[in-house]
Design a protein around this motif. Structure first.
Motif, PDB file in Angstrom:
ATOM      1  N   PHE A   1       3.827   0.592   7.761  1.00  0.00           N
ATOM      2  CA  PHE A   1       3.210  -0.249   8.798  1.00  0.00           C
ATOM      3  C   PHE A   1       3.269  -1.728   8.414  1.00  0.00           C
ATOM      4  CE2 PHE A   1       0.639   3.730   8.964  1.00  0.00           C
ATOM      5  CZ  PHE A   1       0.921   4.118  10.264  1.00  0.00           C
ATOM      6  N   GLN A   2       3.584  -1.992   7.164  1.00  0.00           N
ATOM      7  CA  GLN A   2       3.422  -3.358   6.651  1.00  0.00           C
ATOM      8  C   GLN A   2       4.698  -4.186   6.817  1.00  0.00           C
ATOM      9  OE1 GLN A   2       2.003  -2.078   2.590  1.00  0.00           O
ATOM     10  NE2 GLN A   2       0.340  -3.503   3.023  1.00  0.00           N
TER      11      GLN A   2
ATOM     12  N   GLY B   1      -0.997   7.412  -6.736  1.00  0.00           N
ATOM     13  CA  GLY B   1      -0.528   6.448  -5.745  1.00  0.00           C
ATOM     14  C   GLY B   1       0.870   5.925  -6.020  1.00  0.00           C
TER      15      GLY B   1
ATOM     16  N   ASN C   1       0.855  -1.183   0.000  1.00  0.00           N
ATOM     17  CA  ASN C   1       0.000   0.000   0.000  1.00  0.00           C
ATOM     18  C   ASN C   1       0.892   1.235   0.000  1.00  0.00           C
ATOM     19  OD1 ASN C   1      -1.467   2.304   1.264  1.00  0.00           O
ATOM     20  ND2 ASN C   1      -3.159   0.852   1.269  1.00  0.00           N
ATOM     21  N   HIS C   2       0.683   2.106  -0.971  1.00  0.00           N
ATOM     22  CA  HIS C   2       1.585   3.239  -1.147  1.00  0.00           C
ATOM     23  C   HIS C   2       1.597   4.184   0.051  1.00  0.00           C
ATOM     24  CE1 HIS C   2      -2.253   5.029  -2.227  1.00  0.00           C
ATOM     25  NE2 HIS C   2      -1.716   6.203  -2.035  1.00  0.00           N
ATOM     26  N   ASP C   3       0.556   4.137   0.872  1.00  0.00           N
ATOM     27  CA  ASP C   3       0.508   5.018   2.041  1.00  0.00           C
ATOM     28  C   ASP C   3       0.663   4.273   3.354  1.00  0.00           C
ATOM     29  OD1 ASP C   3       0.403   7.632   1.206  1.00  0.00           O
ATOM     30  OD2 ASP C   3      -1.734   7.545   0.779  1.00  0.00           O
ATOM     31  N   GLN C   4       0.627   2.972   3.316  1.00  0.00           N
ATOM     32  CA  GLN C   4       0.700   2.205   4.568  1.00  0.00           C
ATOM     33  C   GLN C   4       1.935   1.311   4.643  1.00  0.00           C
ATOM     34  OE1 GLN C   4      -2.833   0.069   5.627  1.00  0.00           O
ATOM     35  NE2 GLN C   4      -4.218   1.744   5.181  1.00  0.00           N
TER      36      GLN C   4
ATOM     37  N   ALA D   1      -3.802  -2.182   8.439  1.00  0.00           N
ATOM     38  CA  ALA D   1      -2.534  -2.086   9.165  1.00  0.00           C
ATOM     39  C   ALA D   1      -2.385  -0.749   9.868  1.00  0.00           C
ATOM     40  CB  ALA D   1      -1.376  -2.302   8.198  1.00  0.00           C
ATOM     41  N   ARG D   2      -2.960   0.284   9.303  1.00  0.00           N
ATOM     42  CA  ARG D   2      -2.820   1.608   9.879  1.00  0.00           C
ATOM     43  C   ARG D   2      -3.743   1.813  11.073  1.00  0.00           C
ATOM     44  NH1 ARG D   2      -1.504   6.693   7.525  1.00  0.00           N
ATOM     45  NH2 ARG D   2      -1.683   5.936   5.402  1.00  0.00           N
TER      46      ARG D   2
ATOM     47  N   LEU E   1      -8.144   5.242  -2.509  1.00  0.00           N
ATOM     48  CA  LEU E   1      -6.710   5.476  -2.668  1.00  0.00           C
ATOM     49  C   LEU E   1      -6.063   6.040  -1.409  1.00  0.00           C
ATOM     50  CD1 LEU E   1      -4.627   5.149  -4.902  1.00  0.00           C
ATOM     51  CD2 LEU E   1      -5.024   7.528  -5.520  1.00  0.00           C
ATOM     52  N   TYR E   2      -6.789   6.897  -0.725  1.00  0.00           N
ATOM     53  CA  TYR E   2      -6.222   7.541   0.464  1.00  0.00           C
ATOM     54  C   TYR E   2      -7.097   7.273   1.686  1.00  0.00           C
ATOM     55  CZ  TYR E   2      -3.210   9.957  -2.785  1.00  0.00           C
ATOM     56  OH  TYR E   2      -2.282  10.237  -3.755  1.00  0.00           O
TER      57      TYR E   2
END
Lengths: 345, 237
Positions: A105-106, A285, A99-102, B180-181, B140-141
């Motif tokens: 955390f991964q 993304g 995930n490009h934003d997470q 996950a977040r 996406l966000y």
């Protein structure tokens, strides 16, 4: 006679078109040749085994080789330590979508030699979130819900804690160790690139509204980041993400590169600040969820540059230089060192 | 009137079936979620009555069945529900069962379950006062959207009369929102609508529990701390 005239016109147009393209191609080729010997980049990309692996290549894309080649894992977001003796990255279970934003955390944090050997997992799944190097490579800078934690790599002890003050992703320490940059909520504005003093936690906005993926310039004074200005009409009003740079205090924001039809992410400067690497992707993304994006390199002396026709961008930015851009291959989050880490035995 | 027509009349009369005024209203109806209502595209009310009403609406005159041989055919007859061909009766029975299951499920509940009564440090039953603006897409966000609630009952901890609660990616059903977040979040709420009552397990302040962009339309109005919704269950009174 008529057919001859048409053919002549066609050939004439073709020749003109070729003449117009050739200089750009030649300039890009010259740029590629210029950067080919300037160190190495590490990046994540889809490999032949269908998973994400890590690759090492010259900054022109040559001499690329898979340094992980692990069909049972997805590897992402590698970064050289300041002296490039090691890299750190996230290793995810096979089949996990990055995930490009997470991504911070991964998976688990892994540290290895820059050639991918002696890979060691540091902590378990989700631990050491958003870990990045301290200025000397002896510590990890982590971003957790409870705050920013500086962890000594040798002892795994937390040696410093600061409130994160709304920063929620992409935390990086400046090369001089005095600052952090990150993406966060700042005075009720989400997606703001911010700078924080490591000494006292003072926070300032660098660029507000629809920004992310900040990274430090080698001088520790400028921050490069992606921004999608909200006043765009193209792309049905959604606009296109552009590469920008500001002083750390938020002043002197300037466009580095933009191209309508592509979202620009992954901005990162060469160690001497002479070049900038980025990715361009038609989908917002940055392509982490698919096959990555086209990695590109250009001279900072040619900034600001605008690629393609990009009429709206040209209308807003009149004095662009539009220098050559060399396109490498598909990848994600490239990172650059001038150390000779790619030499084979 | 056919037997099926009589069944539907009875269902509406007993409040087990609900009429929908438009396809978008149907999509918005919380009662269809979790039930196999996908074959029912829309039912029109001649006078555009409220989108979801528990009693039979005599104005409800027309039903269109998606992916069925009825669509666009003889089913569009005014007056009452009908069946044109007996061969399609079985399909309609299945549809009716889905309607009954989906719309008859509005049973009273106080929202209590082991999660909402144990997670977080605060537990309230509260009414969602309003939704300022529209939820941005979150394909996406990720984001947390701040919603205003009036607290009706405090079960655990302390909470003022009005609280501002950040819901993570509110376009997603609570049961599908965790990632996950976010860490552990969830609940039975499938969509957020002003006026709904929720039983929530909360933490405060949001910054200690949530690492995501926060969209707060109340930022100019209040400096009250923002709560983080850990678990959000629907309450039917």
């Amino acid at each position: 006679m008529f057919r001859f005239a048409v053919a002549a016109c066609f050939l004439g147009f073709a020749a003109v078109a070729h003449a117009a393209e050739a200089p750009a191609d030649e300039a890009a080729a010259a740029l590629a040749q210029e950067v080919a010997g300037k160190g190495w980049i590490v990046y994540s990309a889809r490999s032949d085994n269908a998973t994400w692996d890590l690759f090492l290549s010259r900054p022109d894309g040559s001499s690329a080789r898979n340094i992980t080649n692990t069909p049972d894992y997805e590897e992402a977001a590698p970064r050289f330590a300041p002296n490039a003796t090691r890299i750190l990255y996230r290793r995810l279970a096979k089949g996990t979508q990055i995930n490009h934003d997470q991504w911070g955390f991964q998976g688990e944090l892994v540290i290895s030699k820059p050639d991918g050997s002696t890979a060691v997992a540091v902590g378990g799944e989700g631990e050491y979130p958003w870990a990045s190097w301290s200025e000397d490579g002896k510590q990890l800078v982590c971003l957790e819900k409870k705050g920013i934690k500086i962890v000594d790599l040798g002892t795994k002890q937390v040696v410093q804690e600061l409130p994160r003050k709304g920063i929620y992703q992409q935390l990086f320490c400046s090369p001089d160790g005095k600052w952090f940059c990150g993406t966060g909520n700042y005075q009720n504005a989400a997606w703001t690139v911010v700078r924080m003093s490591r000494e006292d936690g003072t926070l300032n906005a660098v660029h507000v509204f629809q920004n992310c993926t900040p990274d430090w310039c080698p001088d520790s004074e400028h921050i490069i980041y992606s921004s999608r200005p909200g006043d765009q009409k193209s792309n049905n009003g959604y606009g296109w993400t552009q590469l920008w740079m500001s002083n750390g205090d938020g002043t002197d924001a300037q466009l580095i590169y933009g191209e309508e039809g592509f979202h620009i992410y992954g901005g990162h400067l060469s160690p001497d600040s002479q070049y900038v690497m980025f990715t361009k992707c038609p989908d917002d993304g940055g392509g982490a969820e698919s096959k990555g994006a086209l990695m590109c390199v250009m001279r900072m002396a040619d900034a600001p540059s605008i690629g393609g026709e990009s009429p709206e961008l040209h209308a807003k930015h009149a004095n662009t230089k539009n220098g050559p851009v060399h396109e490498l291959t598909f990848g994600w989050e490239p990172h650059w060192t001038y150390e000779n880490v790619g030499a084979t035995e | 009137m056919s037997m099926m027509g009589e069944m539907m009349e009875k269902a509406f009369a007993e409040g087990q079936a609900i009429g929908f005024t438009s396809p978008s209203a149907l999509r918005a109806c919380p009662l269809q979620r979790g039930n196999d209502m996908r074959t029912l595209r829309c039912a029109y009310s001649r006078n555009q009555r409220p989108l979801c009403h528990p009693q039979y609406d005599p104005q409800l005159t027309d039903m269109v069945l998606q992916n069925s041989p009825f669509e666009g055919g003889g089913a569009k007859r005014r007056g009452m529900f009908f069946l044109q061909r007996a061969a399609h009766g079985a399909a309609l029975v299945l549809l009716l069962l889905a309607v009954f299951a989906g719309c008859g499920g509005a049973e009273k509940t106080d929202g209590a379950d082991p999660k909402v009564t144990s997670l977080g440090s605060i537990e309230v039953t509260a009414k969602l006062v309003e939704i300022l603006g529209e939820f941005p897409p979150n394909d996406l966000y990720d984001y947390a959207y701040v919603l205003k609630y009036e607290v009706m009952q405090t079960h655990r901890g302390e909470a003022p009369k009005v609280i501002y609660v950040g819901q993570y990616n509110p376009l997603k059903a609570r049961a599908e929102a965790a990632d996950a977040r976010s860490g552990e979040i969830g609940g039975t709420v499938t969509a957020f609508r002003a006026g709904d009552v929720h039983r929530m397990a909360l933490e405060v302040p949001i910054d200690d529990y949530c690492m995501v962009g926060i969209i707060n339309k109340y930022a100019e109005q209040t400096q009250e701390p923002i709560y983080w919704a850990v678990w959000t269950n629907r309450v039917v009174q």
